[in-house]
Design a protein around this motif. Sequence first.
Motif, PDB file in Angstrom:
ATOM      1  N   ALA A   1       0.788  -9.494  -2.062  1.00  0.00           N
ATOM      2  CA  ALA A   1       0.482  -8.320  -1.257  1.00  0.00           C
ATOM      3  C   ALA A   1       0.270  -7.107  -2.158  1.00  0.00           C
ATOM      4  N   LEU A   2      -0.467  -6.143  -1.663  1.00  0.00           N
ATOM      5  CA  LEU A   2      -0.775  -4.945  -2.439  1.00  0.00           C
ATOM      6  C   LEU A   2      -0.374  -3.694  -1.671  1.00  0.00           C
ATOM      7  N   ALA A   3      -0.130  -2.621  -2.403  1.00  0.00           N
ATOM      8  CA  ALA A   3       0.188  -1.315  -1.826  1.00  0.00           C
ATOM      9  C   ALA A   3       0.101  -0.289  -2.953  1.00  0.00           C
TER      10      ALA A   3
ATOM     11  N   ALA B   1      -4.308   1.287   3.203  1.00  0.00           N
ATOM     12  CA  ALA B   1      -4.660   0.746   1.886  1.00  0.00           C
ATOM     13  C   ALA B   1      -3.934  -0.566   1.622  1.00  0.00           C
ATOM     14  N   ALA B   2      -2.643  -0.611   1.984  1.00  0.00           N
ATOM     15  CA  ALA B   2      -1.868  -1.845   1.798  1.00  0.00           C
ATOM     16  C   ALA B   2      -2.426  -2.958   2.671  1.00  0.00           C
ATOM     17  N   ALA B   3      -2.845  -2.616   3.884  1.00  0.00           N
ATOM     18  CA  ALA B   3      -3.409  -3.612   4.792  1.00  0.00           C
ATOM     19  C   ALA B   3      -4.711  -4.176   4.249  1.00  0.00           C
ATOM     20  N   ILE B   4      -5.604  -3.294   3.808  1.00  0.00           N
ATOM     21  CA  ILE B   4      -6.901  -3.735   3.283  1.00  0.00           C
ATOM     22  C   ILE B   4      -6.712  -4.622   2.056  1.00  0.00           C
ATOM     23  N   GLY B   5      -5.897  -4.153   1.121  1.00  0.00           N
ATOM     24  CA  GLY B   5      -5.684  -4.916  -0.109  1.00  0.00           C
ATOM     25  C   GLY B   5      -5.054  -6.271   0.142  1.00  0.00           C
ATOM     26  N   SER B   6      -4.025  -6.308   0.981  1.00  0.00           N
ATOM     27  CA  SER B   6      -3.302  -7.563   1.241  1.00  0.00           C
ATOM     28  C   SER B   6      -4.172  -8.548   2.013  1.00  0.00           C
ATOM     29  N   ILE B   7      -4.895  -8.054   3.011  1.00  0.00           N
ATOM     30  CA  ILE B   7      -5.762  -8.936   3.799  1.00  0.00           C
ATOM     31  C   ILE B   7      -6.881  -9.517   2.935  1.00  0.00           C
ATOM     32  N   LEU B   8      -7.491  -8.674   2.097  1.00  0.00           N
ATOM     33  CA  LEU B   8      -8.539  -9.177   1.199  1.00  0.00           C
ATOM     34  C   LEU B   8      -7.979 -10.198   0.213  1.00  0.00           C
TER      35      LEU B   8
ATOM     36  N   VAL C   1      -3.713   1.565  -5.767  1.00  0.00           N
ATOM     37  CA  VAL C   1      -3.171   0.389  -5.087  1.00  0.00           C
ATOM     38  C   VAL C   1      -3.153  -0.778  -6.069  1.00  0.00           C
ATOM     39  N   THR C   2      -2.055  -1.500  -6.098  1.00  0.00           N
ATOM     40  CA  THR C   2      -1.934  -2.605  -7.039  1.00  0.00           C
ATOM     41  C   THR C   2      -1.084  -3.713  -6.445  1.00  0.00           C
ATOM     42  N   SER C   3      -1.062  -4.858  -7.103  1.00  0.00           N
ATOM     43  CA  SER C   3      -0.261  -5.989  -6.639  1.00  0.00           C
ATOM     44  C   SER C   3       1.223  -5.665  -6.770  1.00  0.00           C
ATOM     45  N   TYR C   4       2.012  -6.130  -5.816  1.00  0.00           N
ATOM     46  CA  TYR C   4       3.439  -5.809  -5.763  1.00  0.00           C
ATOM     47  C   TYR C   4       4.290  -6.998  -6.170  1.00  0.00           C
ATOM     48  N   VAL C   5       5.200  -6.746  -7.095  1.00  0.00           N
ATOM     49  CA  VAL C   5       6.091  -7.806  -7.551  1.00  0.00           C
ATOM     50  C   VAL C   5       7.044  -8.234  -6.436  1.00  0.00           C
ATOM     51  N   GLU C   6       7.210  -7.376  -5.413  1.00  0.00           N
ATOM     52  CA  GLU C   6       8.023  -7.754  -4.258  1.00  0.00           C
ATOM     53  C   GLU C   6       7.438  -8.951  -3.521  1.00  0.00           C
ATOM     54  N   SER C   7       6.196  -9.293  -3.834  1.00  0.00           N
ATOM     55  CA  SER C   7       5.587 -10.481  -3.244  1.00  0.00           C
ATOM     56  C   SER C   7       6.398 -11.727  -3.579  1.00  0.00           C
TER      57      SER C   7
END
Length: 452
Positions: A88-90, A71-78, A320-326
């Motif tokens: 990035a998302l997770a 899920a993190a891979a799909i979200g971040s790549i998109l 899955v949502t956007s991560y502030v760690e980005s």
Amino acid sequence: MTSDSAPDAGGDTGWLARQFKLAERGTTARTETLAGATTFLTMAYIILVNPVILGQAGMPVAAVAAATCLAAAIGSILMGLFANVPIALAPGMGINAYFTFTVVLQMGVPWPVALACVFLSGVAFLVLTLTGARQLIIAVMPPSLLAAVAGGIGLFLGFIGLKEAGLVVANPATFVALGDLTAPGPALALLGLAIIAVLSAWKVRAAILIGIVATSIVAALTGQVSASTQPYSLTAIADTAFKLDFAGVFGLSGQQGLGLIEILFVFLFVDLFDNVGTLVAVTKRAKLMDAAGNIPGLNRILTVDAVAAMAGAVAGTSTVTSYVESAAGVQAGGRTGLTALVTGLLFLAAMLVAPYAGLVPLAAAAPALIVVGALMLAPLAEVDWDDALTAIPAFLTVILIPLTFSIANGLAFGLVAHALLKLGRGQASAKDWFLFTLGALFVARFVWMSAA
């Protein structure tokens, strides 16, 4: 501009440079790659923590770990390819705890039904984004209440972490009390907390991940790990993928039926506002906002977030949502979607070791919840605590989320209090119709729950 972040005319002239507008944003493929790796290391703890949390809902740990990576891979790549932002998302922290402890364990909703609710909330998010209705929802919420929700979720995570670590236990006289710190579980959790805290103080990017792994190793050496794994088995995800029970969503009635409406609302609300808050923080730091303070390509970003939520539910994980760690990647120089793409590819590679998540005991994951919860309190500084109009609703939201084990309850009290204080202060106007409509619905919810 440093030489490290300056465009490399000799190396960044191909497809990557054109696709991600590297020269236009003053960055290079090398810088973006390093930024993507930094973001991954900063948020990779979710691969170990999310399965521990959702595993308590009865979900297979190895499957959740693989689903988390996918899920993190799909979200971040998109996000990288479609929106071209370094975000990035997770699966989100806080909302995964709500999924397990409130929806599944407290309300008794089976996890396949809960996954279907996550998917439907993603659909609703997408509809709101495409129709522009999200602006109406965002506008009705005062910034102080948004900050309070974030802080309340932080306390919620911290409380769960303390509970799972055995540092806080039930007490018939005082409700809660300090646990036995000499017991193996609490002692191990304190060790993990110390490791993460010290590394965080030294600003080590992967502090949480290193702390979890180090504590898990100590747990294994002291005989506190009993889980078995099937290393490198990518088929583990089959235990959660496509297990959504839509019939269960529409087949439940009575208290559970109303509860499911509430579940959908909370999943949608937390995803929406957590995403908006992250976008503001990260894009502002990356200097991607325009002069008016608007985020370019906002619709694309929110569309990806909605699609990622649906993809995550299908794979078998909570919202899955956007991560502030980005922001860590942005601090390392990330300015384009190439950063998010690299992060996504690293999450995809992490699927190979995802089954090892079963080796992480609760006492090793609990310190991560405590530390993440502490970091989520930062938005509370935005609340004007000297003004009762903002302070009282914010306080009710912050305190009731952890003490009632419900994001919905805290949000409901805060929003109703805000509406009543605004009315009592004589500041209500016709444009607040949606605020008072939501307030009335929350009051009706409490009345119905009391009578049920």
